[in-house]
Design an enzyme around this catalytic site. Structure first.
Site, PDB file in Angstrom:
ATOM      1  N   ASP A 133       0.825  -1.212   0.000  1.00 32.81           N
ATOM      2  CA  ASP A 133       0.000   0.000   0.000  1.00 32.81           C
ATOM      3  C   ASP A 133       0.853   1.254   0.000  1.00 32.81           C
ATOM      4  O   ASP A 133       0.356   2.371   0.092  1.00 32.81           O
ATOM      5  CB  ASP A 133      -0.948   0.012   1.210  1.00 32.81           C
ATOM      6  CG  ASP A 133      -0.201   0.249   2.515  1.00 32.81           C
ATOM      7  OD1 ASP A 133       1.034   0.053   2.530  1.00 32.81           O
ATOM      8  OD2 ASP A 133      -0.837   0.630   3.507  1.00 32.81           O
ATOM      9  N   HIS A 294      30.376 -19.461  -1.447  1.00 30.23           N
ATOM     10  CA  HIS A 294      31.525 -20.202  -0.915  1.00 30.23           C
ATOM     11  C   HIS A 294      32.841 -19.476  -1.206  1.00 30.23           C
ATOM     12  O   HIS A 294      33.851 -19.767  -0.583  1.00 30.23           O
ATOM     13  CB  HIS A 294      31.539 -21.660  -1.405  1.00 30.23           C
ATOM     14  CG  HIS A 294      32.069 -21.874  -2.777  1.00 30.23           C
ATOM     15  ND1 HIS A 294      31.274 -22.121  -3.869  1.00 30.23           N
ATOM     16  CD2 HIS A 294      33.335 -21.891  -3.244  1.00 30.23           C
ATOM     17  CE1 HIS A 294      32.027 -22.286  -4.933  1.00 30.23           C
ATOM     18  NE2 HIS A 294      33.289 -22.153  -4.583  1.00 30.23           N
ATOM     19  N   ASP A 343      24.185 -21.129  -2.669  1.00 31.04           N
ATOM     20  CA  ASP A 343      25.577 -20.690  -2.872  1.00 31.04           C
ATOM     21  C   ASP A 343      25.609 -19.448  -3.774  1.00 31.04           C
ATOM     22  O   ASP A 343      25.984 -19.534  -4.948  1.00 31.04           O
ATOM     23  CB  ASP A 343      26.383 -21.845  -3.478  1.00 31.04           C
ATOM     24  CG  ASP A 343      27.880 -21.575  -3.425  1.00 31.04           C
ATOM     25  OD1 ASP A 343      28.270 -20.546  -2.859  1.00 31.04           O
ATOM     26  OD2 ASP A 343      28.639 -22.406  -3.956  1.00 31.04           O
ATOM     27  N   GLY A 437      38.386 -22.474  -9.578  1.00 30.41           N
ATOM     28  CA  GLY A 437      38.669 -21.111 -10.022  1.00 30.41           C
ATOM     29  C   GLY A 437      37.560 -20.535 -10.899  1.00 30.41           C
ATOM     30  O   GLY A 437      37.537 -19.340 -11.179  1.00 30.41           O
ATOM     31  N   SER A 439      34.447 -20.854  -9.973  1.00 29.93           N
ATOM     32  CA  SER A 439      33.347 -20.592  -9.037  1.00 29.93           C
ATOM     33  C   SER A 439      32.894 -19.145  -9.046  1.00 29.93           C
ATOM     34  O   SER A 439      33.712 -18.225  -9.178  1.00 29.93           O
ATOM     35  CB  SER A 439      33.768 -20.936  -7.619  1.00 29.93           C
ATOM     36  OG  SER A 439      33.559 -22.288  -7.413  1.00 29.93           O
ATOM     37  N   GLY A 440      31.601 -18.968  -8.872  1.00 26.69           N
ATOM     38  CA  GLY A 440      31.021 -17.627  -8.833  1.00 26.69           C
ATOM     39  C   GLY A 440      30.744 -17.097 -10.225  1.00 26.69           C
ATOM     40  O   GLY A 440      29.926 -16.202 -10.409  1.00 26.69           O
TER      41      GLY A 440
HETATM   42  N1  ARG Z   1      34.154 -25.048  -6.386  1.00 26.66           N
HETATM   43  C1  ARG Z   1      34.895 -24.718  -7.556  1.00 26.66           C
HETATM   44  C2  ARG Z   1      35.518 -23.339  -7.406  1.00 26.66           C
HETATM   45  O1  ARG Z   1      35.548 -22.856  -6.291  1.00 26.66           O
HETATM   46  C3  ARG Z   1      34.068 -24.873  -8.800  1.00 26.66           C
HETATM   47  C4  ARG Z   1      33.922 -26.275  -9.105  1.00 26.66           C
HETATM   48  C5  ARG Z   1      33.057 -26.592 -10.224  1.00 26.66           C
HETATM   49  N2  ARG Z   1      33.249 -27.978 -10.439  1.00 26.66           N
HETATM   50  C6  ARG Z   1      32.723 -28.658 -11.408  1.00 26.66           C
HETATM   51  N3  ARG Z   1      33.026 -29.900 -11.531  1.00 26.66           N
HETATM   52  N4  ARG Z   1      31.926 -28.085 -12.266  1.00 26.66           N
HETATM   53  O2  ARG Z   1      36.077 -22.790  -8.300  1.00 26.66           O
END
Ligand code: ARG
Length: 534
Positions: A133, A294, A343, A437, A439-440
């Site tokens: 509202d 992570h 994550d 590497g 990741s993210g």
């Molecule tokens: N945990 C990994 C990182 O911190 C990424 C791993 C992805 N692994 C995979 N089998 N797709 O970079």
């Protein structure tokens, strides 16, 4: 990114990559919580030893002796005992009734069954008519949190009706750009508006939100009313940011996974700690980057450790590129470091990125986007090119299909470790995958000519192994949380005596849009975003 890693060295102990841990920052550690498909998960439960109960059987010798007590005026008579007993029983019944009544009331109150809608999990209830509202009633602003959204791949603007408890598209009749800007600010795109146009509504909607032109100088949301007609027969399609556009097209030489070209994945950033690439990320606005939770586990949860690099292909050239300091690191509140559920994390940069051919945002997925069960997606990053390898100097990219959750949860794949906040992508035969590497970094897909951020690289068992595809955060389930973070502002600090900044405040869309609609010259957002950079 691991490509055709079937040929890569893969003997040795079984390797679980559940979080990139740069060697210079941590000593090598086994992953104690990494899911293993052949492991019993969770560990078996062994009940604690309990004392044995030994029944006592009365024997002849131990038969109770009945003692009769002489009645005396000073002690209890059997009559007073009976009265006492009665009082006690009545009291106990009364207490039990009161207790169960109280518990029932608490339960109903919690579920807000009696007094309306609950503010998050706070147990505080507000009436449905106060929802959306324009005034914040919930302690964390949940009631004004998500009252406007962009729906489907065509970015149809929808407004929530608290009375009908449903979303309705906005009819194009009498629509103007100042309303479009107000709606974008409301979603969390401060100072950002790209385009607004009418399109044929193909959702089959029979009710629309219409603008009341005769209303005085009131803001957009108070002008809107529900109607079953829309004379323009068009609804508003709104884009708050130009996102999801590559600068250079896909080149055949990278199919199957190989080096990317400049401008191909312009949303990809490299996130560094002490001059070393640690994780990837995706640009969603000039100041916000999506990465994995992570990556920012303690002690890396402080913004001062991090630097973001954008628009560059080679790690060895990073220092010639523009670097950006981080103002805030926000990890998802429900992130679980053991299971890697939820994550996802956000970086807010201290200074906004300048967009150009090499640096551009990707689109966040809208609700109502339908993906094929095996939708073709792309992953990119500077991760290792084979399991246990070093991070790559060049940015690599590869295409991977999505894998249905039910399939990915099969006992021979991830045996029910995949939650609804995760998405699997890759090939069951292995060969192409993300790796340490990456990741993210992004998992993106092309739909309607636009690139959408579907996932953020999260985990996998080894890299590119058969029956161990990559697992990504399911960005679609996090968009509400992302927009909510983008809307939170820190109020200006008054005076320099304050020992620490005041708590975060939600600025209601009414405060923002009202100022814009009524006093378009007020430029409220400029002032606010300047304050929020403190
Ligand atoms: N945990 C990994 C990182 O911190 C990424 C791993 C992805 N692994 C995979 N089998 N797709 O970079």
């Amino acid at each position: 990114m691991a490509l055709n890693s079937g040929s890569a060295p893969s003997t040795g102990p079984y390797y679980e990559n559940h979080g990139y841990q740069p060697e210079h920052l941590y000593p090598a550690q086994p992953s104690p919580t990494a899911p293993h498909v052949y492991e019993v998960y969770p560990p078996p439960y062994y009940p604690p030893a309990v004392p044995q109960y030994a029944p006592r059987v009365p024997t002849q010798a131990s038969a109770p002796v009945v003692h009769t007590q002489p009645k005396s005026p000073g002690t209890c008579t059997s009559k007073t005992k009976r009265i006492l007993c009665l009082i006690l029983v009545l009291g106990a019944v009364l207490v039990a009734i009161l207790l169960s009544g109280f518990l029932l009331w608490k339960f109903l109150e919690k579920r807000c069954a009696v007094s309306g809608v609950e503010c998050g999990n706070s147990g505080i209830c507000i009436s449905p008519s106060l929802w959306c509202d324009g005034v914040v009633h919930c302690p964390n602003g949940e009631d004004e949190n998500r009252c406007v959204r962009l729906y489907g791949p065509n970015f149809i603007l929808q407004v929530y009706s608290s009375q009908r408890k449903s979303w309705y598209p906005v009819c194009l009749d009498d629509w103007s750009e100042s309303y479009a800007r107000a709606a974008c600010a409301d979603m969390g795109y401060r100072n950002s508006f790209y385009s607004s146009q009418g399109i044929q509504d193909d959702s089959g909607a029979t009710n629309f939100m219409k603008l009341n032109t005769s209303a005085g100088n009131i803001d957009l949301y108070k002008r809107l009313y529900l109607s079953d007609s829309c004379s323009s027969q068009s609804v508003v399609s709104l884009r708050c940011i130009e996102c999801g556009v590559q600068s250079s097209g896909l080149q055949s030489r990278i199919v199957g996974g190989s080096a990317a070209t400049l401008g191909q994945w312009p949303w990809q950033v490299s996130l560094h700690v002490q001059g070393v690439h640690v994780c990837g990320g995706s640009i969603i606005t000039p100041q916000w980057i999506v990465t994995a939770a992570h990556c920012v586990e303690e002690p890396l949860n402080s913004p001062r450790y991090w630097t973001a690099f954008a628009g560059i292909l080679r790690q060895s050239f990073m220092f010639y590129g523009d670097s950006y300091r981080v103002e805030k690191v926000i990890s998802h509140p429900n992130y679980d470091s053991k299971t890697k559920n939820n994550d996802i994390a956000l970086f807010k940069l201290q200074t906004p990125l300048t967009f150009n051919d090499r640096v551009k945002p990707v689109c966040l997925p809208n609700p109502g986007m339908v993906l094929d069960p095996d939708q073709q997606c792309w992953i990119s990053g500077w991760g290792a090119i084979y399991e246990k390898g070093k991070t790559s100097d060049v940015l690599n990219a590869a295409w991977v299909p999505l894998i249905e959750r039910s399939k990915c949860n099969h006992k021979f794949i991830y045996n029910n470790l995949i939650t609804s906040a995760m998405i699997c992508a890759g090939f069951l035969q292995g060969t192409v995958d993300s790796c340490q590497g990456d990741s993210g970094g992004p998992l993106v897909t092309l739909k309607n000519g636009i690139w959408w951020l579907i996932g953020d690289t999260s985990w996998g068992s080894g890299c590119a192994k058969a029956y161990r595809p990559g697992v990504y955060g399911n960005v679609t389930v996090f968009t509400d949380w992302i927009y909510q973070q983008m809307r939170i502002l820190r109020p200006c600090q008054v005076g320099s005596w304050s020992p620490r900044p005041p708590p975060c405040a939600f600025v209601s869309r009414w405060q923002q849009s009202e100022n814009l609609a009524v006093f378009p010259w007020a430029r409220t957002e400029d002032t606010l975003s300047a304050c929020s950079r403190q």
